[in-house]
Write an enzyme that holds these catalytic residues in place. Structure first.
Site, PDB file in Angstrom:
ATOM      1  NE  ARG A 101      33.013  37.751  19.865  1.00 12.22           N
ATOM      2  CZ  ARG A 101      33.495  38.982  19.967  1.00 12.22           C
ATOM      3  NH1 ARG A 101      34.190  39.337  21.041  1.00 12.22           N
ATOM      4  NH2 ARG A 101      33.338  39.854  18.995  1.00 12.22           N
ATOM      5  CE  LYS A 136      37.781  40.658  47.398  1.00 11.55           C
ATOM      6  NZ  LYS A 136      37.490  42.031  47.865  1.00 11.55           N
ATOM      7  CE  LYS A 168      40.581  38.858  54.167  1.00 12.94           C
ATOM      8  NZ  LYS A 168      40.052  38.981  52.775  1.00 12.94           N
ATOM      9  CD  GLU A 199      40.887  41.656  56.836  1.00 15.86           C
ATOM     10  OE1 GLU A 199      40.776  41.682  55.600  1.00 15.86           O
ATOM     11  OE2 GLU A 199      40.013  41.194  57.611  1.00 15.86           O
ATOM     12  CG  ASP A 221      39.853  45.525  55.221  1.00 14.96           C
ATOM     13  OD1 ASP A 221      40.008  45.709  54.004  1.00 14.96           O
ATOM     14  OD2 ASP A 221      38.779  45.136  55.723  1.00 14.96           O
TER      15      ASP A 221
END
Length: 285
Positions: A101, A136, A168, A199, A221
């Site tokens: 597994r 992410k 950002k 960004e 973006d």
């Protein structure tokens, strides 16, 4: 594609085995296996896809018993069809069934990432755009998830916060909403080998940044294809252009055709579907 060393992979696989075996081990196999019983099995694709993660599958078995033989037939990066054997696994029954597994969990997940990446790469073939993942990722699994993206023909964005400076929207807010000030502060702090990416959400922000001396890369973006084409023209080769925001296999070709250098896609690692792979019994060894 350079494989990741066992030194990096073993702690993850070992943790998975410890979680699965618990305090009492594999009660089912312990009850049913004969002393010294050996098995010959195969890892087999149930769906079409791209292979990634065989080293982790191998470790799941060999950490259980180093005498297990793991023979790869379709290495990482290979395209496989349903029913195609990926590797043959031979050894003591407790080791194979006890590690099954964990081996399949890692292998199926990483093959899923590689397969999804390959699909986007095919979709943008003929353009200059490269398919890139993001940060992410699942905690502790970033290295292997990004490896799977490479196995599928994609590329990696930064691995950690200390790889590069990426300014950002929240960072711009910290700088009082002033793009020029944010860029100046970043340049003052960056070492000579540290790249700076900014960004931008609008073409006006991009224009402000270019007037302020620009950056090494611009993260464009959630822009429309028309906005992306205009942004690429404004940058005019002076920096890397990276499109981001909800890119799908259907939208990727049109976005890539705008002339951007990078398609940045977070879902390649955070919500991708695992590839269906099974461990099939072949014979007593």
């Amino acid at each position: 594609m350079t494989p990741l060393p066992d030194l990096m992979l073993e702690p993850l696989v070992r943790a998975g085995l410890l979680e699965d075996l618990g305090c009492g081990g594999d009660l089912t196999t312990d009850a049913l296996a004969l002393p010294g019983q050996m098995l010959r099995t195969a890892l087999v694709a149930r769906q079409p896809g791209v292979v990634a993660g065989l080293a982790m599958a191998r470790l799941a078995f060999t950490l259980m018993d180093p005498t297990v033989r793991f023979e790869i037939e379709r290495p990482d990066g290979s395209v496989v069809a349903p029913g195609e054997r990926i590797a043959r696994v031979t050894g003591p029954a407790p080791a194979i069934l006890g590690g099954e597994r964990v081996a399949l969990n890692f292998l199926s997940h990483l093959c899923g990432i590689a397969t999804a990446t390959a699909g986007i790469v095919r979709a943008v073939a003929g353009t200059k755009a490269r398919v890139c993942c993001t940060r992410k990722t699942l905690p502790g699994m970033r290295a292997i998830q990004k490896y799977a993206v490479r196995a599928g023909g994609g590329a990696n964005h930064r691995f950690r916060l200390d790889d590069a400076i990426l300014i950002k929207d929240n960072h711009i807010a910290l700088a009082g909403g002033d793009v020029a000030h944010a860029l100046a502060a970043a340049r003052a702090r960056a070492g000579h080998l540290v790249s700076i990416e900014l960004e931008v959400d609008t073409l006006d922000q991009l224009a402000q940044a270019l007037r302020a001396g620009g950056a090494d890369a611009f993260l464009l973006d959630n822009m429309t294809p028309d906005q992306l084409r205009e942004a690429v023209a404004m940058v005019n080769g002076r920096a890397v252009t990276e499109a981001s925001g909800g890119i799908t296999p259907d939208s990727a070709p049109e976005i890539a055709a705008t002339g951007v250098d990078i398609l940045s896609i977070g879902w390649l690692t955070h919500t991708v579907r695992a590839l269906d792979i099974g461990l099939d019994y072949e014979a007593a060894a």
